[in-house]
Design an enzyme around this catalytic site. Structure first.
Site, PDB file in Angstrom:
ATOM      1  NE  ARG A  83     -14.023   4.566  -4.043  1.00 21.90           N
ATOM      2  CZ  ARG A  83     -13.156   4.063  -4.909  1.00 21.90           C
ATOM      3  NH1 ARG A  83     -12.937   2.759  -4.945  1.00 21.90           N
ATOM      4  NH2 ARG A  83     -12.478   4.859  -5.722  1.00 21.90           N
ATOM      5  CG  ASP A  84      -9.455   3.202  -3.507  1.00 20.82           C
ATOM      6  OD1 ASP A  84      -9.817   2.024  -3.567  1.00 20.82           O
ATOM      7  OD2 ASP A  84      -8.431   3.617  -4.092  1.00 20.82           O
ATOM      8  CG  HIS A 141      -6.508   6.306  -7.991  1.00 22.83           C
ATOM      9  ND1 HIS A 141      -7.549   6.746  -7.194  1.00 22.83           N
ATOM     10  CD2 HIS A 141      -6.122   5.128  -7.463  1.00 22.83           C
ATOM     11  CE1 HIS A 141      -7.775   5.854  -6.249  1.00 22.83           C
ATOM     12  NE2 HIS A 141      -6.922   4.859  -6.383  1.00 22.83           N
ATOM     13  CG  HIS A 198      -2.616   2.026  -5.320  1.00 26.20           C
ATOM     14  ND1 HIS A 198      -3.250   0.928  -4.788  1.00 26.20           N
ATOM     15  CD2 HIS A 198      -3.585   2.943  -5.554  1.00 26.20           C
ATOM     16  CE1 HIS A 198      -4.558   1.165  -4.725  1.00 26.20           C
ATOM     17  NE2 HIS A 198      -4.785   2.363  -5.180  1.00 26.20           N
ATOM     18  CB  CYS A 218      -0.980  -3.219  -1.422  1.00 28.54           C
ATOM     19  SG  CYS A 218      -0.907  -3.985  -3.049  1.00 28.54           S
ATOM     20  CG  ASN A 221      -5.534   4.101  -2.076  1.00 27.10           C
ATOM     21  OD1 ASN A 221      -5.844   4.487  -3.201  1.00 27.10           O
ATOM     22  ND2 ASN A 221      -6.222   3.187  -1.422  1.00 27.10           N
TER      23      ASN A 221
END
Lengths: 298, 298
Positions: free
Chosen positions: A16-17, A208, A210, A241, A250
Protein backbone atom coordinates in the site's frame (compact mmCIF):
# COMPACT_ATOMS: atom_id res chain seq x y z
CA UNK A 1 23.69 -1.42 29.13
CA UNK A 2 20.41 -0.51 27.54
CA UNK A 3 17.45 -2.86 27.71
CA UNK A 4 16.15 -4.54 24.59
CA UNK A 5 12.97 -6.52 24.10
CA UNK A 6 12.93 -10.19 23.16
CA UNK A 7 10.65 -9.63 20.20
CA UNK A 8 8.86 -6.96 18.22
CA UNK A 9 6.19 -6.91 15.54
CA UNK A 10 7.11 -5.65 12.08
CA UNK A 11 4.17 -4.74 9.86
CA UNK A 12 4.52 -4.68 6.09
CA UNK A 13 2.98 -1.63 4.40
CA UNK A 14 4.84 -1.94 1.08
CA UNK A 15 1.91 -3.12 -1.07
CA UNK A 16 0.00 0.00 0.00
CA UNK A 17 2.31 2.77 1.23
CA UNK A 18 5.24 1.65 -0.89
CA UNK A 19 3.48 1.00 -4.19
CA UNK A 20 1.32 4.14 -4.00
CA UNK A 21 4.46 6.23 -4.49
CA UNK A 22 5.81 4.17 -7.40
CA UNK A 23 5.14 5.38 -10.92
CA UNK A 24 5.62 2.12 -12.78
CA UNK A 25 2.25 0.37 -12.84
CA UNK A 26 2.39 -3.16 -11.44
CA UNK A 27 0.01 -5.75 -12.90
CA UNK A 28 -2.65 -7.10 -10.56
CA UNK A 29 -1.43 -10.68 -10.87
CA UNK A 30 2.12 -9.55 -9.99
CA UNK A 31 0.86 -7.77 -6.87
CA UNK A 32 -1.01 -10.93 -5.88
CA UNK A 33 2.07 -13.09 -6.44
CA UNK A 34 4.19 -10.61 -4.45
CA UNK A 35 1.78 -10.53 -1.50
CA UNK A 36 1.66 -14.32 -1.55
CA UNK A 37 5.46 -14.30 -1.31
CA UNK A 38 5.24 -11.88 1.63
CA UNK A 39 2.81 -14.28 3.32
CA UNK A 40 5.55 -16.92 3.22
CA UNK A 41 8.06 -14.67 4.97
CA UNK A 42 6.54 -14.81 8.44
CA UNK A 43 4.72 -11.50 8.82
CA UNK A 44 1.74 -11.16 11.18
CA UNK A 45 0.33 -8.23 9.24
CA UNK A 46 0.37 -7.12 5.61
CA UNK A 47 -1.41 -4.00 4.40
CA UNK A 48 -2.38 -5.11 0.92
CA UNK A 49 -3.89 -2.01 -0.71
CA UNK A 50 -5.99 1.11 -0.35
CA UNK A 51 -9.65 1.42 -1.29
CA UNK A 52 -9.40 5.00 -2.48
CA UNK A 53 -10.79 6.52 -5.66
CA UNK A 54 -8.58 5.42 -8.63
CA UNK A 55 -8.23 9.10 -9.57
CA UNK A 56 -6.24 9.64 -6.35
CA UNK A 57 -3.95 6.65 -6.60
CA UNK A 58 -4.17 4.88 -9.98
CA UNK A 59 -1.55 2.34 -8.85
CA UNK A 60 -4.03 0.91 -6.32
CA UNK A 61 -7.16 0.89 -8.44
CA UNK A 62 -7.19 -2.91 -8.32
CA UNK A 63 -7.56 -3.10 -4.53
CA UNK A 64 -10.66 -5.28 -4.86
CA UNK A 65 -9.01 -7.76 -7.25
CA UNK A 66 -5.89 -7.92 -5.09
CA UNK A 67 -7.90 -8.52 -1.91
CA UNK A 68 -9.85 -11.28 -3.60
CA UNK A 69 -6.90 -12.80 -5.46
CA UNK A 70 -4.37 -13.34 -2.70
CA UNK A 71 -4.05 -16.56 -0.75
CA UNK A 72 -5.01 -15.82 2.84
CA UNK A 73 -2.68 -17.59 5.21
CA UNK A 74 -3.89 -18.42 8.71
CA UNK A 75 -2.45 -16.15 11.41
CA UNK A 76 -1.79 -13.24 9.07
CA UNK A 77 -3.86 -10.08 9.23
CA UNK A 78 -4.54 -8.75 5.73
CA UNK A 79 -5.44 -5.09 6.08
CA UNK A 80 -6.52 -2.33 3.71
CA UNK A 81 -6.67 1.43 3.98
CA UNK A 82 -9.98 3.21 3.43
CA UNK A 83 -10.60 6.97 3.27
CA UNK A 84 -14.39 6.96 3.73
CA UNK A 85 -17.59 4.89 3.87
CA UNK A 86 -17.51 4.11 0.17
CA UNK A 87 -14.02 2.67 0.52
CA UNK A 88 -15.05 0.79 3.63
CA UNK A 89 -18.02 -0.84 1.92
CA UNK A 90 -15.86 -2.14 -0.92
CA UNK A 91 -13.22 -3.29 1.53
CA UNK A 92 -15.79 -5.12 3.66
CA UNK A 93 -17.16 -6.81 0.54
CA UNK A 94 -13.70 -8.33 -0.01
CA UNK A 95 -13.63 -9.44 3.63
CA UNK A 96 -10.23 -8.00 4.53
CA UNK A 97 -9.26 -8.73 8.14
CA UNK A 98 -8.55 -5.22 9.28
CA UNK A 99 -9.29 -1.66 8.21
CA UNK A 100 -6.95 1.28 8.44
CA UNK A 101 -7.92 4.95 8.46
CA UNK A 102 -5.67 7.93 8.14
CA UNK A 103 -5.37 11.63 8.76
CA UNK A 104 -2.68 14.17 9.37
CA UNK A 105 -1.57 15.92 12.54
CA UNK A 106 -0.95 18.98 10.38
CA UNK A 107 -3.91 21.09 9.31
CA UNK A 108 -2.40 22.06 5.98
CA UNK A 109 -1.08 18.59 5.16
CA UNK A 110 -4.51 17.12 5.95
CA UNK A 111 -6.17 19.73 3.74
CA UNK A 112 -3.68 19.13 0.96
CA UNK A 113 -3.95 15.37 1.20
CA UNK A 114 -7.69 14.80 1.60
CA UNK A 115 -9.16 18.25 1.00
CA UNK A 116 -10.72 18.50 4.45
CA UNK A 117 -9.84 20.33 7.64
CA UNK A 118 -8.96 18.17 10.63
CA UNK A 119 -12.33 18.96 12.23
CA UNK A 120 -14.13 17.96 9.03
CA UNK A 121 -12.16 14.70 8.93
CA UNK A 122 -13.16 13.44 12.39
CA UNK A 123 -16.85 12.67 11.62
CA UNK A 124 -15.89 10.91 8.38
CA UNK A 125 -13.47 8.62 10.19
CA UNK A 126 -15.82 8.19 13.15
CA UNK A 127 -18.50 6.75 10.88
CA UNK A 128 -15.95 4.46 9.18
CA UNK A 129 -14.54 3.18 12.48
CA UNK A 130 -18.03 2.60 13.91
CA UNK A 131 -19.17 0.66 10.87
CA UNK A 132 -15.94 -1.37 10.76
CA UNK A 133 -16.42 -2.33 14.42
CA UNK A 134 -20.05 -3.32 13.73
CA UNK A 135 -18.58 -5.66 11.14
CA UNK A 136 -16.13 -7.04 13.73
CA UNK A 137 -13.08 -5.59 12.06
CA UNK A 138 -10.10 -4.28 13.97
CA UNK A 139 -9.15 -0.75 12.95
CA UNK A 140 -5.72 0.77 12.73
CA UNK A 141 -5.25 4.55 12.60
CA UNK A 142 -2.44 6.39 10.87
CA UNK A 143 -1.46 9.90 11.84
CA UNK A 144 0.93 11.46 9.38
CA UNK A 145 3.39 14.41 9.71
CA UNK A 146 3.77 13.72 13.45
CA UNK A 147 7.40 14.89 13.44
CA UNK A 148 7.12 17.67 10.90
CA UNK A 149 5.04 18.87 7.98
CA UNK A 150 6.26 19.86 4.50
CA UNK A 151 4.05 22.99 4.67
CA UNK A 152 4.00 23.97 8.35
CA UNK A 153 7.27 22.66 9.72
CA UNK A 154 7.02 21.67 13.39
CA UNK A 155 3.84 20.11 14.76
CA UNK A 156 3.12 20.61 18.45
CA UNK A 157 3.07 17.59 20.73
CA UNK A 158 -0.33 18.70 22.04
CA UNK A 159 -1.70 18.60 18.51
CA UNK A 160 -0.34 15.06 18.04
CA UNK A 161 -1.89 14.02 21.34
CA UNK A 162 -5.20 15.64 20.51
CA UNK A 163 -5.53 13.89 17.14
CA UNK A 164 -4.40 10.58 18.67
CA UNK A 165 -6.93 10.84 21.48
CA UNK A 166 -9.76 11.56 19.07
CA UNK A 167 -8.86 8.47 17.05
CA UNK A 168 -8.66 6.23 20.13
CA UNK A 169 -11.97 7.68 21.34
CA UNK A 170 -13.52 6.53 18.07
CA UNK A 171 -12.44 2.99 18.95
CA UNK A 172 -9.35 2.30 16.87
CA UNK A 173 -7.28 -0.61 18.17
CA UNK A 174 -3.84 0.67 17.24
CA UNK A 175 -2.28 3.91 16.11
CA UNK A 176 0.70 4.28 13.78
CA UNK A 177 2.58 7.56 14.21
CA UNK A 178 4.15 8.57 10.93
CA UNK A 179 7.25 10.59 10.13
CA UNK A 180 5.84 11.23 6.68
CA UNK A 181 8.69 13.35 5.36
CA UNK A 182 11.52 11.65 7.24
CA UNK A 183 12.62 14.56 9.39
CA UNK A 184 12.38 12.98 12.84
CA UNK A 185 15.63 12.88 14.76
CA UNK A 186 16.32 10.58 17.71
CA UNK A 187 16.19 13.39 20.26
CA UNK A 188 12.78 14.42 18.97
CA UNK A 189 11.52 10.83 19.04
CA UNK A 190 12.80 10.56 22.59
CA UNK A 191 10.97 13.76 23.62
CA UNK A 192 7.78 12.82 21.77
CA UNK A 193 7.48 9.38 23.34
CA UNK A 194 8.39 10.75 26.75
CA UNK A 195 5.56 13.28 26.34
CA UNK A 196 3.04 10.67 25.17
CA UNK A 197 3.97 8.17 27.88
CA UNK A 198 1.14 8.02 30.42
CA UNK A 199 -1.15 10.02 28.13
CA UNK A 200 -1.59 7.27 25.54
CA UNK A 201 -1.28 3.51 25.91
CA UNK A 202 2.11 3.04 24.23
CA UNK A 203 1.46 -0.68 23.78
CA UNK A 204 -1.06 0.37 21.11
CA UNK A 205 1.35 2.71 19.33
CA UNK A 206 3.32 1.72 16.23
CA UNK A 207 6.09 3.86 14.77
CA UNK A 208 6.22 4.50 11.04
CA UNK A 209 9.56 6.01 10.09
CA UNK A 210 10.92 7.18 6.77
CA UNK A 211 14.64 6.95 6.06
CA UNK A 212 14.94 10.16 4.07
CA UNK A 213 17.82 11.44 6.19
CA UNK A 214 19.18 8.02 7.13
CA UNK A 215 17.92 8.27 10.73
CA UNK A 216 15.07 5.74 10.64
CA UNK A 217 16.92 2.88 12.34
CA UNK A 218 18.31 5.25 14.97
CA UNK A 219 14.74 6.37 15.61
CA UNK A 220 13.63 2.75 15.94
CA UNK A 221 16.31 2.23 18.59
CA UNK A 222 15.07 5.15 20.66
CA UNK A 223 11.49 3.92 20.30
CA UNK A 224 12.55 0.51 21.63
CA UNK A 225 13.86 2.24 24.75
CA UNK A 226 10.36 3.70 25.22
CA UNK A 227 8.79 0.23 25.00
CA UNK A 228 7.39 0.67 21.50
CA UNK A 229 7.03 -2.85 20.09
CA UNK A 230 5.38 -2.35 16.68
CA UNK A 231 7.11 -0.89 13.62
CA UNK A 232 6.03 -0.38 10.02
CA UNK A 233 8.29 -1.12 7.09
CA UNK A 234 8.11 -1.13 3.32
CA UNK A 235 10.07 -3.94 1.73
CA UNK A 236 13.27 -2.86 -0.03
CA UNK A 237 12.49 0.75 0.89
CA UNK A 238 9.80 0.73 -1.78
CA UNK A 239 8.07 4.05 -2.21
CA UNK A 240 10.77 6.67 -2.46
CA UNK A 241 10.20 10.09 -1.01
CA UNK A 242 7.72 12.30 -2.93
CA UNK A 243 9.23 15.40 -1.32
CA UNK A 244 12.90 14.87 -2.19
CA UNK A 245 13.96 13.46 -5.54
CA UNK A 246 16.30 10.50 -5.32
CA UNK A 247 15.96 10.32 -1.54
CA UNK A 248 14.76 7.23 0.23
CA UNK A 249 11.27 7.17 1.67
CA UNK A 250 9.80 4.41 3.80
CA UNK A 251 12.10 2.57 6.13
CA UNK A 252 13.03 -0.67 4.35
CA UNK A 253 11.53 -3.68 6.12
CA UNK A 254 14.57 -5.78 5.21
CA UNK A 255 16.95 -3.29 6.87
CA UNK A 256 14.67 -3.08 9.92
CA UNK A 257 14.38 -6.86 10.29
CA UNK A 258 18.13 -7.24 9.74
CA UNK A 259 18.97 -4.77 12.51
CA UNK A 260 16.51 -6.27 14.97
CA UNK A 261 17.50 -9.87 14.29
CA UNK A 262 21.22 -9.02 14.44
CA UNK A 263 20.55 -7.54 17.88
CA UNK A 264 18.89 -10.77 18.96
CA UNK A 265 15.39 -9.30 18.83
CA UNK A 266 12.99 -11.78 17.24
CA UNK A 267 10.63 -10.64 14.47
CA UNK A 268 9.46 -14.03 13.23
CA UNK A 269 10.38 -12.92 9.72
CA UNK A 270 12.72 -14.90 7.49
CA UNK A 271 15.36 -12.67 5.91
CA UNK A 272 16.05 -14.91 2.93
CA UNK A 273 12.34 -14.91 2.08
CA UNK A 274 12.27 -11.14 2.42
CA UNK A 275 15.10 -10.68 -0.04
CA UNK A 276 13.46 -12.99 -2.54
CA UNK A 277 10.20 -11.05 -2.34
CA UNK A 278 12.09 -7.75 -2.59
CA UNK A 279 13.94 -8.97 -5.69
CA UNK A 280 10.63 -10.00 -7.23
CA UNK A 281 9.03 -6.56 -6.92
CA UNK A 282 12.31 -4.87 -7.86
CA UNK A 283 12.30 -6.75 -11.16
CA UNK A 284 8.68 -5.75 -11.80
CA UNK A 285 9.48 -2.08 -11.11
CA UNK A 286 12.61 -2.24 -13.22
CA UNK A 287 14.62 -0.13 -10.81
CA UNK A 288 17.04 -0.70 -7.98
CA UNK A 289 15.38 -0.58 -4.56
CA UNK A 290 17.23 1.56 -2.02
CA UNK A 291 17.53 -0.79 0.96
CA UNK A 292 20.99 -1.64 2.25
CA UNK A 293 20.16 -5.34 2.33
CA UNK A 294 19.34 -5.31 -1.37
CA UNK A 295 22.79 -3.87 -2.08
CA UNK A 296 24.78 -5.96 0.34
CA UNK A 297 23.23 -9.21 -0.83
CA UNK A 298 23.15 -8.66 -4.58
CA UNK B 1 14.59 10.49 28.45
CA UNK B 2 18.07 9.60 27.38
CA UNK B 3 20.97 11.95 28.01
CA UNK B 4 22.71 13.65 25.11
CA UNK B 5 25.94 15.63 25.13
CA UNK B 6 26.11 19.31 24.21
CA UNK B 7 28.81 18.75 21.65
CA UNK B 8 30.88 16.09 19.96
CA UNK B 9 33.94 16.05 17.73
CA UNK B 10 33.56 14.80 14.17
CA UNK B 11 36.81 13.88 12.43
CA UNK B 12 37.05 13.84 8.66
CA UNK B 13 38.82 10.82 7.20
CA UNK B 14 37.51 11.13 3.63
CA UNK B 15 40.74 12.31 1.98
CA UNK B 16 42.46 9.18 3.32
CA UNK B 17 39.98 6.41 4.17
CA UNK B 18 37.42 7.55 1.62
CA UNK B 19 39.68 8.19 -1.37
CA UNK B 20 41.78 5.07 -0.85
CA UNK B 21 38.74 2.97 -1.82
CA UNK B 22 37.86 5.04 -4.90
CA UNK B 23 39.08 3.83 -8.27
CA UNK B 24 38.90 7.10 -10.19
CA UNK B 25 42.24 8.84 -9.73
CA UNK B 26 41.88 12.37 -8.34
CA UNK B 27 44.44 14.96 -9.42
CA UNK B 28 46.71 16.31 -6.68
CA UNK B 29 45.55 19.89 -7.17
CA UNK B 30 41.92 18.76 -6.85
CA UNK B 31 42.67 16.99 -3.58
CA UNK B 32 44.36 20.14 -2.32
CA UNK B 33 41.41 22.30 -3.34
CA UNK B 34 39.00 19.82 -1.71
CA UNK B 35 40.91 19.72 1.58
CA UNK B 36 41.03 23.52 1.57
CA UNK B 37 37.24 23.50 1.23
CA UNK B 38 37.01 21.06 4.15
CA UNK B 39 39.16 23.44 6.19
CA UNK B 40 36.48 26.10 5.70
CA UNK B 41 33.70 23.85 7.02
CA UNK B 42 34.68 23.98 10.68
CA UNK B 43 36.43 20.67 11.33
CA UNK B 44 39.00 20.32 14.12
CA UNK B 45 40.67 17.40 12.40
CA UNK B 46 41.22 16.29 8.83
CA UNK B 47 43.16 13.18 7.89
CA UNK B 48 44.66 14.28 4.62
CA UNK B 49 46.40 11.21 3.22
CA UNK B 50 48.44 8.11 3.89
CA UNK B 51 52.19 7.79 3.53
CA UNK B 52 52.14 4.21 2.30
CA UNK B 53 54.01 2.71 -0.62
CA UNK B 54 52.30 3.80 -3.90
CA UNK B 55 52.11 0.13 -4.88
CA UNK B 56 49.65 -0.43 -2.02
CA UNK B 57 47.40 2.56 -2.61
CA UNK B 58 48.14 4.33 -5.91
CA UNK B 59 45.38 6.88 -5.19
CA UNK B 60 47.42 8.30 -2.30
CA UNK B 61 50.86 8.31 -3.92
CA UNK B 62 50.87 12.13 -3.78
CA UNK B 63 50.61 12.32 0.03
CA UNK B 64 53.74 14.49 0.19
CA UNK B 65 52.48 16.98 -2.41
CA UNK B 66 49.06 17.12 -0.78
CA UNK B 67 50.54 17.73 2.68
CA UNK B 68 52.75 20.49 1.32
CA UNK B 69 50.13 22.01 -0.97
CA UNK B 70 47.18 22.52 1.37
CA UNK B 71 46.58 25.74 3.26
CA UNK B 72 46.97 24.99 6.95
CA UNK B 73 44.30 26.76 8.95
CA UNK B 74 44.94 27.57 12.59
CA UNK B 75 43.08 25.32 15.01
CA UNK B 76 42.81 22.40 12.59
CA UNK B 77 44.84 19.25 13.06
CA UNK B 78 46.04 17.91 9.70
CA UNK B 79 46.89 14.27 10.18
CA UNK B 80 48.32 11.52 8.01
CA UNK B 81 48.45 7.76 8.27
CA UNK B 82 51.79 5.97 8.25
CA UNK B 83 52.45 2.22 8.15
CA UNK B 84 56.10 2.22 9.20
CA UNK B 85 59.25 4.29 9.85
CA UNK B 86 59.75 5.09 6.18
CA UNK B 87 56.26 6.55 5.98
CA UNK B 88 56.78 8.41 9.24
CA UNK B 89 59.98 10.03 8.00
CA UNK B 90 58.27 11.34 4.87
CA UNK B 91 55.28 12.50 6.90
CA UNK B 92 57.49 14.31 9.39
CA UNK B 93 59.32 16.01 6.52
CA UNK B 94 56.00 17.54 5.46
CA UNK B 95 55.36 18.62 9.06
CA UNK B 96 51.85 17.19 9.41
CA UNK B 97 50.34 17.91 12.83
CA UNK B 98 49.47 14.39 13.83
CA UNK B 99 50.36 10.83 12.89
CA UNK B 100 48.03 7.88 12.73
CA UNK B 101 48.98 4.22 12.88
CA UNK B 102 46.81 1.23 12.21
CA UNK B 103 46.43 -2.47 12.76
CA UNK B 104 43.68 -5.02 12.94
CA UNK B 105 42.07 -6.76 15.90
CA UNK B 106 41.83 -9.82 13.66
CA UNK B 107 44.91 -11.92 13.06
CA UNK B 108 43.91 -12.88 9.51
CA UNK B 109 42.75 -9.40 8.51
CA UNK B 110 46.01 -7.94 9.82
CA UNK B 111 47.99 -10.54 7.90
CA UNK B 112 45.97 -9.93 4.77
CA UNK B 113 46.21 -6.16 5.07
CA UNK B 114 49.85 -5.61 6.04
CA UNK B 115 51.38 -9.06 5.65
CA UNK B 116 52.38 -9.31 9.30
CA UNK B 117 51.03 -11.14 12.31
CA UNK B 118 49.69 -9.01 15.14
CA UNK B 119 52.78 -9.79 17.24
CA UNK B 120 55.05 -8.79 14.35
CA UNK B 121 53.12 -5.53 13.96
CA UNK B 122 53.56 -4.28 17.53
CA UNK B 123 57.32 -3.51 17.37
CA UNK B 124 56.89 -1.74 14.02
CA UNK B 125 54.20 0.54 15.44
CA UNK B 126 56.07 0.96 18.71
CA UNK B 127 59.05 2.41 16.90
CA UNK B 128 56.82 4.71 14.84
CA UNK B 129 54.91 5.99 17.89
CA UNK B 130 58.13 6.56 19.83
CA UNK B 131 59.72 8.51 17.02
CA UNK B 132 56.54 10.54 16.42
CA UNK B 133 56.46 11.49 20.10
CA UNK B 134 60.15 12.49 19.99
CA UNK B 135 59.08 14.84 17.22
CA UNK B 136 56.26 16.21 19.40
CA UNK B 137 53.51 14.75 17.30
CA UNK B 138 50.28 13.43 18.71
CA UNK B 139 49.50 9.90 17.54
CA UNK B 140 46.14 8.38 16.78
CA UNK B 141 45.70 4.62 16.56
CA UNK B 142 43.19 2.76 14.41
CA UNK B 143 42.08 -0.74 15.20
CA UNK B 144 40.10 -2.30 12.40
CA UNK B 145 37.63 -5.24 12.33
CA UNK B 146 36.67 -4.58 15.98
CA UNK B 147 33.09 -5.74 15.40
CA UNK B 148 33.76 -8.50 12.92
CA UNK B 149 36.28 -9.70 10.36
CA UNK B 150 35.61 -10.68 6.75
CA UNK B 151 37.77 -13.79 7.22
CA UNK B 152 37.27 -14.80 10.88
CA UNK B 153 33.80 -13.50 11.74
CA UNK B 154 33.47 -12.52 15.39
CA UNK B 155 36.40 -10.97 17.23
CA UNK B 156 36.56 -11.48 20.98
CA UNK B 157 36.25 -8.47 23.27
CA UNK B 158 39.39 -9.58 25.07
CA UNK B 159 41.29 -9.46 21.81
CA UNK B 160 40.03 -5.92 21.13
CA UNK B 161 41.04 -4.90 24.64
CA UNK B 162 44.46 -6.52 24.33
CA UNK B 163 45.29 -4.75 21.06
CA UNK B 164 43.94 -1.44 22.40
CA UNK B 165 46.00 -1.71 25.58
CA UNK B 166 49.17 -2.42 23.62
CA UNK B 167 48.60 0.69 21.49
CA UNK B 168 47.90 2.90 24.51
CA UNK B 169 50.99 1.44 26.23
CA UNK B 170 53.03 2.61 23.24
CA UNK B 171 51.84 6.14 23.95
CA UNK B 172 49.09 6.84 21.44
CA UNK B 173 46.82 9.75 22.40
CA UNK B 174 43.59 8.47 20.94
CA UNK B 175 42.23 5.23 19.56
CA UNK B 176 39.65 4.87 16.81
CA UNK B 177 37.72 1.58 16.93
CA UNK B 178 36.68 0.58 13.44
CA UNK B 179 33.74 -1.43 12.17
CA UNK B 180 35.67 -2.07 8.99
CA UNK B 181 33.05 -4.18 7.23
CA UNK B 182 29.98 -2.47 8.65
CA UNK B 183 28.56 -5.40 10.60
CA UNK B 184 28.25 -3.83 14.05
CA UNK B 185 24.74 -3.74 15.45
CA UNK B 186 23.59 -1.46 18.26
CA UNK B 187 23.35 -4.27 20.79
CA UNK B 188 26.92 -5.29 20.03
CA UNK B 189 28.15 -1.69 20.30
CA UNK B 190 26.34 -1.45 23.62
CA UNK B 191 27.99 -4.65 24.90
CA UNK B 192 31.42 -3.70 23.57
CA UNK B 193 31.47 -0.27 25.18
CA UNK B 194 30.05 -1.65 28.41
CA UNK B 195 32.91 -4.17 28.42
CA UNK B 196 35.58 -1.57 27.66
CA UNK B 197 34.23 0.93 30.21
CA UNK B 198 36.63 1.05 33.15
CA UNK B 199 39.26 -0.94 31.23
CA UNK B 200 40.09 1.82 28.75
CA UNK B 201 39.73 5.59 29.10
CA UNK B 202 36.65 6.06 26.91
CA UNK B 203 37.34 9.79 26.57
CA UNK B 204 40.24 8.76 24.33
CA UNK B 205 38.14 6.43 22.19
CA UNK B 206 36.68 7.41 18.82
CA UNK B 207 34.18 5.28 16.96
CA UNK B 208 34.62 4.64 13.26
CA UNK B 209 31.46 3.14 11.78
CA UNK B 210 30.63 1.98 8.29
CA UNK B 211 27.07 2.22 7.02
CA UNK B 212 27.09 -1.00 5.00
CA UNK B 213 23.90 -2.27 6.65
CA UNK B 214 22.40 1.15 7.39
CA UNK B 215 23.10 0.89 11.12
CA UNK B 216 25.93 3.43 11.47
CA UNK B 217 23.84 6.27 12.88
CA UNK B 218 22.05 3.90 15.25
CA UNK B 219 25.49 2.77 16.43
CA UNK B 220 26.53 6.40 16.94
CA UNK B 221 23.47 6.90 19.16
CA UNK B 222 24.39 3.98 21.39
CA UNK B 223 27.98 5.19 21.57
CA UNK B 224 26.73 8.61 22.74
CA UNK B 225 24.95 6.87 25.61
CA UNK B 226 28.33 5.39 26.61
CA UNK B 227 29.92 8.86 26.65
CA UNK B 228 31.83 8.45 23.40
CA UNK B 229 32.41 11.95 22.09
CA UNK B 230 34.56 11.49 18.96
CA UNK B 231 33.31 10.02 15.66
CA UNK B 232 34.95 9.52 12.28
CA UNK B 233 33.17 10.29 9.03
CA UNK B 234 33.94 10.31 5.32
CA UNK B 235 32.24 13.14 3.47
CA UNK B 236 29.36 12.05 1.24
CA UNK B 237 29.97 8.44 2.25
CA UNK B 238 33.06 8.47 0.03
CA UNK B 239 34.83 5.15 -0.13
CA UNK B 240 32.20 2.52 -0.78
CA UNK B 241 32.56 -0.91 0.71
CA UNK B 242 35.31 -3.08 -0.79
CA UNK B 243 33.60 -6.21 0.56
CA UNK B 244 30.09 -5.68 -0.90
CA UNK B 245 29.58 -4.26 -4.37
CA UNK B 246 27.23 -1.30 -4.50
CA UNK B 247 26.94 -1.13 -0.71
CA UNK B 248 27.85 1.97 1.24
CA UNK B 249 31.07 2.02 3.19
CA UNK B 250 32.20 4.77 5.54
CA UNK B 251 29.56 6.61 7.51
CA UNK B 252 28.91 9.84 5.60
CA UNK B 253 30.12 12.87 7.59
CA UNK B 254 27.25 14.96 6.23
CA UNK B 255 24.65 12.46 7.50
CA UNK B 256 26.43 12.24 10.84
CA UNK B 257 26.65 16.01 11.27
CA UNK B 258 23.04 16.41 10.14
CA UNK B 259 21.77 13.94 12.74
CA UNK B 260 23.84 15.42 15.56
CA UNK B 261 22.96 19.03 14.76
CA UNK B 262 19.26 18.19 14.32
CA UNK B 263 19.39 16.68 17.82
CA UNK B 264 20.86 19.91 19.17
CA UNK B 265 24.34 18.43 19.57
CA UNK B 266 26.95 20.89 18.36
CA UNK B 267 29.71 19.77 15.99
CA UNK B 268 31.05 23.18 14.96
CA UNK B 269 30.70 22.09 11.34
CA UNK B 270 28.72 24.07 8.79
CA UNK B 271 26.38 21.83 6.82
CA UNK B 272 26.14 24.08 3.76
CA UNK B 273 29.93 24.11 3.49
CA UNK B 274 29.95 20.34 3.84
CA UNK B 275 27.54 19.87 0.96
CA UNK B 276 29.55 22.20 -1.25
CA UNK B 277 32.72 20.25 -0.54
CA UNK B 278 30.90 16.96 -1.10
CA UNK B 279 29.56 18.17 -4.44
CA UNK B 280 33.07 19.21 -5.44
CA UNK B 281 34.59 15.77 -4.91
CA UNK B 282 31.50 14.07 -6.34
CA UNK B 283 32.04 15.96 -9.59
CA UNK B 284 35.70 14.97 -9.68
CA UNK B 285 34.81 11.30 -9.10
CA UNK B 286 32.05 11.46 -11.69
CA UNK B 287 29.68 9.35 -9.63
CA UNK B 288 26.86 9.92 -7.21
CA UNK B 289 27.96 9.79 -3.57
CA UNK B 290 25.75 7.63 -1.35
CA UNK B 291 24.99 9.97 1.57
CA UNK B 292 21.37 10.82 2.30
CA UNK B 293 22.18 14.52 2.52
CA UNK B 294 23.57 14.51 -1.02
CA UNK B 295 20.27 13.06 -2.27
CA UNK B 296 17.90 15.16 -0.16
CA UNK B 297 19.63 18.39 -1.09
CA UNK B 298 20.32 17.85 -4.75
Amino acid sequence: MLKWPEKVTVKEVGPRDGLQNEKVSIATEDKIEWINQLSEAGYDYIEISSFVHPKWIPQLKDAREVAKGITREKGITYAALVPNMKGLETALATNVDEISVFMSASESHNKNNINKSIEETYPVLEEVVKEAKVNNKRVRGYVSTVFGCPYEGDISLNQVLSVSNRLFDMGINELSLGDTIGVANPHQVDETLQFLNGKLDLSKIAMHFHNTQGMALANVLISLQHDIRIFDGSLGGLGGCPYAKGASGNLATDDLVHMLESMGIKTGIDQANLLEAASYIQDKLGKSLPSHQMHVNK
